[in-house]
Design a protein around this motif. Structure first.
Motif, PDB file in Angstrom:
ATOM      1  N   LYS A   1       0.842  -1.193   0.000  1.00  0.00           N
ATOM      2  CA  LYS A   1       0.000   0.000   0.000  1.00  0.00           C
ATOM      3  C   LYS A   1       0.878   1.244   0.000  1.00  0.00           C
ATOM      4  CE  LYS A   1      -3.532  -2.493   2.605  1.00  0.00           C
ATOM      5  NZ  LYS A   1      -4.266  -2.623   3.878  1.00  0.00           N
ATOM      6  N   GLY A   2       0.471   2.223  -0.780  1.00  0.00           N
ATOM      7  CA  GLY A   2       1.191   3.477  -0.838  1.00  0.00           C
ATOM      8  C   GLY A   2       0.265   4.645  -0.618  1.00  0.00           C
ATOM      9  N   VAL A   3       0.812   5.721  -0.060  1.00  0.00           N
ATOM     10  CA  VAL A   3       0.000   6.904   0.218  1.00  0.00           C
ATOM     11  C   VAL A   3       0.870   8.147   0.043  1.00  0.00           C
ATOM     12  CG1 VAL A   3       0.494   6.780   2.700  1.00  0.00           C
ATOM     13  CG2 VAL A   3      -1.555   7.964   1.901  1.00  0.00           C
ATOM     14  N   LEU A   4       0.262   9.174  -0.498  1.00  0.00           N
ATOM     15  CA  LEU A   4       0.883  10.486  -0.612  1.00  0.00           C
ATOM     16  C   LEU A   4       0.105  11.413   0.310  1.00  0.00           C
ATOM     17  CD1 LEU A   4       3.220  11.669  -2.317  1.00  0.00           C
ATOM     18  CD2 LEU A   4       1.477  12.482  -3.933  1.00  0.00           C
ATOM     19  N   VAL A   5       0.814  12.070   1.250  1.00  0.00           N
ATOM     20  CA  VAL A   5       0.168  12.840   2.305  1.00  0.00           C
ATOM     21  C   VAL A   5       0.732  14.256   2.311  1.00  0.00           C
ATOM     22  CG1 VAL A   5      -0.332  12.918   4.780  1.00  0.00           C
ATOM     23  CG2 VAL A   5      -0.030  10.715   3.651  1.00  0.00           C
ATOM     24  N   ASP A   6      -0.155  15.238   2.456  1.00  0.00           N
ATOM     25  CA  ASP A   6       0.341  16.615   2.489  1.00  0.00           C
ATOM     26  C   ASP A   6       0.782  16.994   3.898  1.00  0.00           C
ATOM     27  OD1 ASP A   6      -1.873  17.459   4.005  1.00  0.00           O
ATOM     28  OD2 ASP A   6      -2.876  18.434   2.325  1.00  0.00           O
ATOM     29  N   ALA A   7       1.216  18.233   4.071  1.00  0.00           N
ATOM     30  CA  ALA A   7       1.814  18.659   5.332  1.00  0.00           C
ATOM     31  C   ALA A   7       0.835  18.685   6.487  1.00  0.00           C
ATOM     32  CB  ALA A   7       2.454  20.033   5.161  1.00  0.00           C
ATOM     33  N   THR A   8      -0.478  18.669   6.197  1.00  0.00           N
ATOM     34  CA  THR A   8      -1.484  18.670   7.260  1.00  0.00           C
ATOM     35  C   THR A   8      -1.930  17.261   7.637  1.00  0.00           C
ATOM     36  OG1 THR A   8      -3.420  18.748   5.777  1.00  0.00           O
ATOM     37  CG2 THR A   8      -2.350  20.844   6.331  1.00  0.00           C
ATOM     38  N   GLY A   9      -1.443  16.255   6.910  1.00  0.00           N
ATOM     39  CA  GLY A   9      -1.871  14.881   7.158  1.00  0.00           C
ATOM     40  C   GLY A   9      -2.987  14.422   6.250  1.00  0.00           C
ATOM     41  N   ALA A  10      -3.462  15.289   5.378  1.00  0.00           N
ATOM     42  CA  ALA A  10      -4.531  14.900   4.447  1.00  0.00           C
ATOM     43  C   ALA A  10      -3.975  13.973   3.371  1.00  0.00           C
ATOM     44  CB  ALA A  10      -5.137  16.137   3.803  1.00  0.00           C
ATOM     45  N   ILE A  11      -4.760  12.967   3.031  1.00  0.00           N
ATOM     46  CA  ILE A  11      -4.344  11.995   2.020  1.00  0.00           C
ATOM     47  C   ILE A  11      -4.600  12.583   0.640  1.00  0.00           C
ATOM     48  CG2 ILE A  11      -4.727   9.696   1.082  1.00  0.00           C
ATOM     49  CD1 ILE A  11      -5.647   8.906   3.949  1.00  0.00           C
ATOM     50  N   VAL A  12      -3.539  12.751  -0.116  1.00  0.00           N
ATOM     51  CA  VAL A  12      -3.631  13.307  -1.459  1.00  0.00           C
ATOM     52  C   VAL A  12      -3.948  12.208  -2.469  1.00  0.00           C
ATOM     53  CG1 VAL A  12      -2.364  14.543  -3.265  1.00  0.00           C
ATOM     54  CG2 VAL A  12      -2.049  15.173  -0.853  1.00  0.00           C
ATOM     55  N   ALA A  13      -3.322  11.047  -2.282  1.00  0.00           N
ATOM     56  CA  ALA A  13      -3.546   9.909  -3.185  1.00  0.00           C
ATOM     57  C   ALA A  13      -3.162   8.640  -2.461  1.00  0.00           C
ATOM     58  CB  ALA A  13      -2.727  10.058  -4.467  1.00  0.00           C
ATOM     59  N   SER A  14      -3.792   7.536  -2.838  1.00  0.00           N
ATOM     60  CA  SER A  14      -3.438   6.235  -2.282  1.00  0.00           C
ATOM     61  C   SER A  14      -3.538   5.184  -3.373  1.00  0.00           C
ATOM     62  CB  SER A  14      -4.342   5.869  -1.101  1.00  0.00           C
ATOM     63  OG  SER A  14      -5.692   5.756  -1.519  1.00  0.00           O
ATOM     64  N   ALA A  15      -2.829   4.088  -3.191  1.00  0.00           N
ATOM     65  CA  ALA A  15      -2.820   3.013  -4.191  1.00  0.00           C
ATOM     66  C   ALA A  15      -2.448   1.712  -3.505  1.00  0.00           C
ATOM     67  CB  ALA A  15      -1.829   3.331  -5.311  1.00  0.00           C
TER      68      ALA A  15
ATOM     69  N   LEU B   1       1.144   7.116  -7.581  1.00  0.00           N
ATOM     70  CA  LEU B   1       0.846   8.196  -6.641  1.00  0.00           C
ATOM     71  C   LEU B   1       1.293   9.546  -7.184  1.00  0.00           C
ATOM     72  CD1 LEU B   1       1.933   6.383  -3.357  1.00  0.00           C
ATOM     73  CD2 LEU B   1      -0.412   6.974  -4.005  1.00  0.00           C
ATOM     74  N   LEU B   2       2.474   9.591  -7.749  1.00  0.00           N
ATOM     75  CA  LEU B   2       2.982  10.858  -8.275  1.00  0.00           C
ATOM     76  C   LEU B   2       2.201  11.309  -9.505  1.00  0.00           C
ATOM     77  CD1 LEU B   2       6.814  10.220  -7.836  1.00  0.00           C
ATOM     78  CD2 LEU B   2       5.321  11.646  -6.422  1.00  0.00           C
ATOM     79  N   ALA B   3       1.735  10.352 -10.310  1.00  0.00           N
ATOM     80  CA  ALA B   3       0.919  10.714 -11.473  1.00  0.00           C
ATOM     81  C   ALA B   3      -0.436  11.267 -11.048  1.00  0.00           C
ATOM     82  CB  ALA B   3       0.723   9.492 -12.372  1.00  0.00           C
ATOM     83  N   ALA B   4      -0.942  10.797  -9.901  1.00  0.00           N
ATOM     84  CA  ALA B   4      -2.244  11.260  -9.414  1.00  0.00           C
ATOM     85  C   ALA B   4      -2.169  12.665  -8.841  1.00  0.00           C
ATOM     86  CB  ALA B   4      -2.769  10.299  -8.346  1.00  0.00           C
ATOM     87  N   ALA B   5      -0.965  13.125  -8.483  1.00  0.00           N
ATOM     88  CA  ALA B   5      -0.808  14.457  -7.893  1.00  0.00           C
ATOM     89  C   ALA B   5       0.448  15.107  -8.460  1.00  0.00           C
ATOM     90  CB  ALA B   5      -0.727  14.355  -6.367  1.00  0.00           C
ATOM     91  N   PRO B   6       0.413  15.541  -9.717  1.00  0.00           N
ATOM     92  CA  PRO B   6       1.614  16.099 -10.345  1.00  0.00           C
ATOM     93  C   PRO B   6       2.119  17.359  -9.673  1.00  0.00           C
ATOM     94  CG  PRO B   6      -0.335  16.385 -11.734  1.00  0.00           C
ATOM     95  CD  PRO B   6      -0.733  15.464 -10.637  1.00  0.00           C
ATOM     96  N   GLU B   7       1.265  18.023  -8.884  1.00  0.00           N
ATOM     97  CA  GLU B   7       1.691  19.233  -8.195  1.00  0.00           C
ATOM     98  C   GLU B   7       2.471  18.938  -6.911  1.00  0.00           C
ATOM     99  OE1 GLU B   7      -2.276  18.122  -6.368  1.00  0.00           O
ATOM    100  OE2 GLU B   7      -1.211  17.898  -8.279  1.00  0.00           O
ATOM    101  N   ALA B   8       2.523  17.647  -6.490  1.00  0.00           N
ATOM    102  CA  ALA B   8       3.178  17.283  -5.239  1.00  0.00           C
ATOM    103  C   ALA B   8       4.688  17.429  -5.333  1.00  0.00           C
ATOM    104  CB  ALA B   8       2.811  15.843  -4.866  1.00  0.00           C
ATOM    105  N   GLN B   9       5.278  17.991  -4.288  1.00  0.00           N
ATOM    106  CA  GLN B   9       6.725  18.056  -4.150  1.00  0.00           C
ATOM    107  C   GLN B   9       7.107  17.116  -3.008  1.00  0.00           C
ATOM    108  OE1 GLN B   9       7.314  22.248  -3.429  1.00  0.00           O
ATOM    109  NE2 GLN B   9       7.367  22.731  -5.611  1.00  0.00           N
TER     110      GLN B   9
END
Length: 497
Positions: free
Chosen positions: A15-29, A61-69
């Motif tokens: 399982k993978g997850v992309l999380v922003d600085a507030t803890g919100a889940i941006v994308a998961s797979a 995950l990165l394709a789902a959120a191209p704006e993510a750094q």
């Protein structure tokens, strides 16, 4: 948008997850996979799958959120697993999994006789069981000399990913403490004398804590994963401990209860508690110690019943609710894959007592849920007898999505359970550790802000007397059937051979 990426390699999926600085889940797979069971009591997995799925997850995950750094990468995985690799980091055989793999019984007996159980417990905190990594290393040396002759490095899923991402050869203290008897828990260091005795050709991984930065993403890893070159990667740890981090259940007095394919319990304190039937380990963080336990089957048992009956989970749950407390006189022992704690009996087997022609699949499903709850109670009472100060229970894992299982566990144990807002699991905890390790200007996040408590499960006092009586029968049923179960287990091993 500043994010951290977390990936966990589990028993049945990655399982993978992309999380922003507030803890919100941006994308998961997720990527589902299967372990290999080539013989009764053997559970293995191809480590190349771990890396392949990591690269797939990171790119998705990165394709789902191209704006993510991506500011950092967190990793975790099932364990303790034993993966031995050669000088070029090629696995010499498939990884041998954690306590569900029970092949090293002879090695456990031999090492215990050679070193002495009291001395093993003094050094590592726990007796040797199927959960211990050391006997599985010795098993490879004894049974597969060709593979052993090539072995030079020791990995677990998280450290394997770190190696592929950064080139660093590290292992976290928590994972290392489960390579018993090769780790000294009070010194927080490898036990050199026993390492040289049982693993002389294996280079010792450098020891770090789970949230320490192990290294940075290399050019080759960046090309494979899409993660920018130079991105920090933490050391990571075993999934149950990352899961405890994900819900803040890693403070003194906390107990994390993980609902999954197997059930896992981690009680945290500041003292080293030694128990012959539980697992004493280092914690995810410096200065913490854990007393841990695990059921060999929980969600795996309900999945087996669903497959066997051909019914979907919704039907079975509705029928289990209708069955009611006590499953209309059924009692099940959940030892369908042997049992880990607290009985430490790989030759235990499942038992269903009280069956009549009037019983239904709903009764069986209810009895399975109650069996896992009775197993949890057995573990909790054993932990408390060893001195664990359990003040707060936090429930995590996929099994927390359904109300009935949680309620049954609270009713059987008499414990209040807190369920956090996010129960995504170890990948979320790994992402949090990466965020904490890479926080800018000392502005480290708090898991309580990322993942607050969403609901609380309280026990039904009306069910207490019934379940107290059932627990007494549960303990007596194992004692009464153990001899026959062991004989049947021996027959099963012979048939498999």
């Amino acid at each position: 948008m500043r994010c951290t990426l977390g990936v966990d390699i589990g028993t049945s999926s990655s399982k993978g997850v992309l999380v922003d600085a507030t803890g919100a889940i941006v994308a998961s797979a997720t990527r589902a996979h299967r372990v290999s069971r080539p013989r009764t009591g053997w559970v293995e997995m191809d480590a190349d799958v771990w890396w392949e799925e990591f690269t797939q997850l990171s790119r998705e995950l990165l394709a789902a959120a191209p704006e993510a750094q991506v500011a950092g990468v967190g990793v975790s995985g099932m364990g303790p697993c034993i993966l031995l690799a050669d000088a070029d980091d090629r696995p010499v055989r498939e990884a041998i999994l954690y306590g569900v793999d029970t092949r090293a019984g002879d090695q456990i007996e031999r090492l215990t006789a050679e070193l002495g159980e009291d001395e093993i417990v003094r050094v590592g905190g726990s007796s040797l069981t199927s959960q211990a990594g050391g006997p599985k290393i010795v098993w490879i040396a004894d049974e597969e000399p060709t593979a052993w002759s090539r072995a030079e490095r020791l990995f677990m899923p998280a450290s394997w990913l770190v190696r592929r991402l950064t080139g660093a050869y590290v292992l976290d203290h928590q994972s290392a403490s489960q390579v018993s008897p090769l780790y000294d828990i009070d010194r927080e260091a490898w036990h050199d004398e026993w390492w040289q005795r049982y693993a002389p050709t294996i280079a010792q991984p450098e020891l770090r804590w789970a949230g320490d930065i192990a290294g940075a993403v290399t050019a080759d890893a960046a090309a494979a994963t899409g993660i920018p070159i130079g991105t920090p990667v933490i050391t990571g740890t075993i999934d149950a401990w990352a899961e405890a981090v994900s819900v803040g259940a890693h403070g003194t007095g906390d107990l994390m209860l993980m609902y999954g394919t197997t059930m896992f319990l981690v009680a945290t304190g500041s003292e080293t508690l030694r128990s012959p039937s539980m697992w004493t380990t280092a914690g995810a963080f410096a200065g913490t110690r854990n007393l841990a336990g695990g059921l060999s089957t929980s969600g795996a048992l309900t999945a087996w019943l669903a497959d066997l009956t051909g019914a979907d989970y919704g039907q079975l749950l509705a029928e289990a609710v209708e069955s009611g407390a006590g499953a209309r006189g059924l009692l099940m022992l959940p030892y369908f894959a042997g049992e880990r704690t607290p009985i430490q009996d790989p030759n235990a087997r499942g038992v269903i007592a009280g069956l009549t022609l009037a019983h239904t699949r709903g009764d069986l499903y209810r009895a399975a849920l109650e069996a896992t709850a009775l197993g949890v109670r057995h573990n909790v009472e054993t932990m408390r007898a060893a001195g664990a100060d359990i003040r707060r229970i936090v429930a995590v894992g996929g099994g927390t999505q359904g109300a009935l299982w949680l309620q049954v566990v609270s009713d059987v144990t008499g414990l209040v359970q807190q369920v956090p807002e996010t129960t995504l699991g170890a990948s979320y905890g790994a992402a949090f550790l990466a965020a904490k390790a890479t926080a800018e200007h000392g502005d480290a996040p708090a898991i309580e802000d990322w993942n607050p408590v969403a609901r609380t499960i309280t026990p039904d006092p009306g069910a207490r007397a019934r379940y107290d009586a059932l627990f007494d029968r549960y303990l007596r049923l194992y004692d009464a059937t153990a001899t026959v179960s062991h004989e049947l287990a021996a027959d099963q091993r012979g048939a498999a051979a």
